[in-house]
Design a protein around this motif. Sequence first.
Motif, PDB file in Angstrom:
ATOM      1  N   LYS A   1      -8.078  -3.654  -8.394  1.00 54.09           N
ATOM      2  CA  LYS A   1      -9.120  -4.045  -7.455  1.00 54.09           C
ATOM      3  C   LYS A   1      -9.182  -5.566  -7.386  1.00 54.09           C
TER       4      LYS A   1
ATOM      5  N   HIS B   1     -15.082  -0.548   1.436  1.00 53.53           N
ATOM      6  CA  HIS B   1     -13.895  -1.361   1.162  1.00 53.53           C
ATOM      7  C   HIS B   1     -12.742  -1.026   2.109  1.00 53.53           C
ATOM      8  N   ARG B   2     -12.637   0.232   2.546  1.00 51.01           N
ATOM      9  CA  ARG B   2     -11.563   0.591   3.477  1.00 51.01           C
ATOM     10  C   ARG B   2     -11.820   0.013   4.865  1.00 51.01           C
ATOM     11  N   MET B   3     -13.056   0.146   5.327  1.00 55.42           N
ATOM     12  CA  MET B   3     -13.397  -0.431   6.621  1.00 55.42           C
ATOM     13  C   MET B   3     -13.254  -1.951   6.587  1.00 55.42           C
ATOM     14  N   THR B   4     -13.616  -2.555   5.468  1.00 59.11           N
ATOM     15  CA  THR B   4     -13.474  -4.004   5.338  1.00 59.11           C
ATOM     16  C   THR B   4     -12.013  -4.421   5.395  1.00 59.11           C
ATOM     17  N   PHE B   5     -11.130  -3.594   4.802  1.00 51.50           N
ATOM     18  CA  PHE B   5      -9.697  -3.912   4.845  1.00 51.50           C
ATOM     19  C   PHE B   5      -9.192  -3.893   6.288  1.00 51.50           C
ATOM     20  N   ILE B   6      -9.599  -2.892   7.069  1.00 50.80           N
ATOM     21  CA  ILE B   6      -9.147  -2.803   8.465  1.00 50.80           C
ATOM     22  C   ILE B   6      -9.652  -3.999   9.264  1.00 50.80           C
TER      23      ILE B   6
ATOM     24  N   GLN C   1     -17.828  -2.694  -3.780  1.00 49.78           N
ATOM     25  CA  GLN C   1     -17.373  -1.312  -3.713  1.00 49.78           C
ATOM     26  C   GLN C   1     -17.675  -0.654  -2.367  1.00 49.78           C
TER      27      GLN C   1
ATOM     28  N   PHE D   1       0.822  -1.205   0.000  1.00 51.04           N
ATOM     29  CA  PHE D   1       0.000   0.000   0.000  1.00 51.04           C
ATOM     30  C   PHE D   1       0.860   1.260   0.000  1.00 51.04           C
TER      31      PHE D   1
ATOM     32  N   TRP E   1       0.767   4.058  -2.920  1.00 54.24           N
ATOM     33  CA  TRP E   1       0.608   5.485  -2.587  1.00 54.24           C
ATOM     34  C   TRP E   1       1.697   6.329  -3.244  1.00 54.24           C
TER      35      TRP E   1
END
Length: 336
Positions: A167, A175-180, A172, A152, A156
């Motif tokens: 992806k 997706h960020r919360m799911t990654f955490i 969709q 990541f 960046w």
Amino acid sequence: MFARIKSFKLPKPTLMPKLFFQQFFSRIVAIRDQLSLAQKLYLLAILLLLLKQPLAWVATISLLAILLEFWPVFEKVWHSLAGKAVLLLFYAIIANFALANASAVVNEVVGVPAQHFNYTHNFAILLYIPAWFIIISGIVMFVVQIMSPMYFVLMWLLKPLGIHSPKLVAYQAFHRMTFIIRVILSVIVLYHLWMLIGIDLEDDIDDPKSHISQVLIDDDEQVREEVLAQLEQADSAIDEKALANDDADVHVDINADEIDFKQVHQDYYLGVRKAIGYFAFTFEADTFSRCDKAEDAHVVELNDYEILEIVPDNQSQYGYSFLVKKCFSAAFPLNK
């Protein structure tokens, strides 16, 4: 416009809670419809974790969610030439370790090289493939956990150049919360995988090869005294808990709801070897032989002069006794 203002009426106070709950549940339903099946399983695992349920359930549900989430990625990789090469290499590593491990275990059980027990060797490979699949998967998952932050950071740094990360998942929403959440749950899954592999940080003081025993026999008096003081302090704490309870048969178990990994290792260790002994006696060895044998024994001929006699024995560790004997037959009678 004024007519609309005149027709506007505030809801009755008694209806306010009902309207609030309707809007709340409609919002929950809208969020639920946006989630994929894997995300719903992640949410369930997080709820179980917050409710302090057994970590084994959390790890199982999380592992199922990870498999569902990345199965399309696996299919996509499999349909590429480079992906097939990597996956086949992965399977070859598992098969090679399982093959070598099975050969050593068959030799340990029967007492002769595994080449004399081809079918039993193949059976042992089937028993050890799941174990080595867990081991290799745990190692790969550990490497992925280490490399993901670097990935990541690299994406960046490349973002100003117009290079965006591909992806990997189809959904969709969130997706960020799911990654955490996935990272948090992956740590729990990785912990259980490592424990199933057999990596345990606890040493047995009765084992002369353990770390604690090596420290205790070391020449450093200060280190020895510190370790002994810690052990005595732990024993005294357990004794105080036992005395505080009126029950004389008190049993202190901190992780009563968790899996006893040591017992799992022991059961798997003995279960595999007993299954190998049973398979060798029942399916691999011959009931009848040209060589003299005991009435209830089965025989595997090692060569023209030696046989391996297998006899059921309840006193044996694996349920059968294996003994290499001379082959006494019509060509090689007993009196010669």
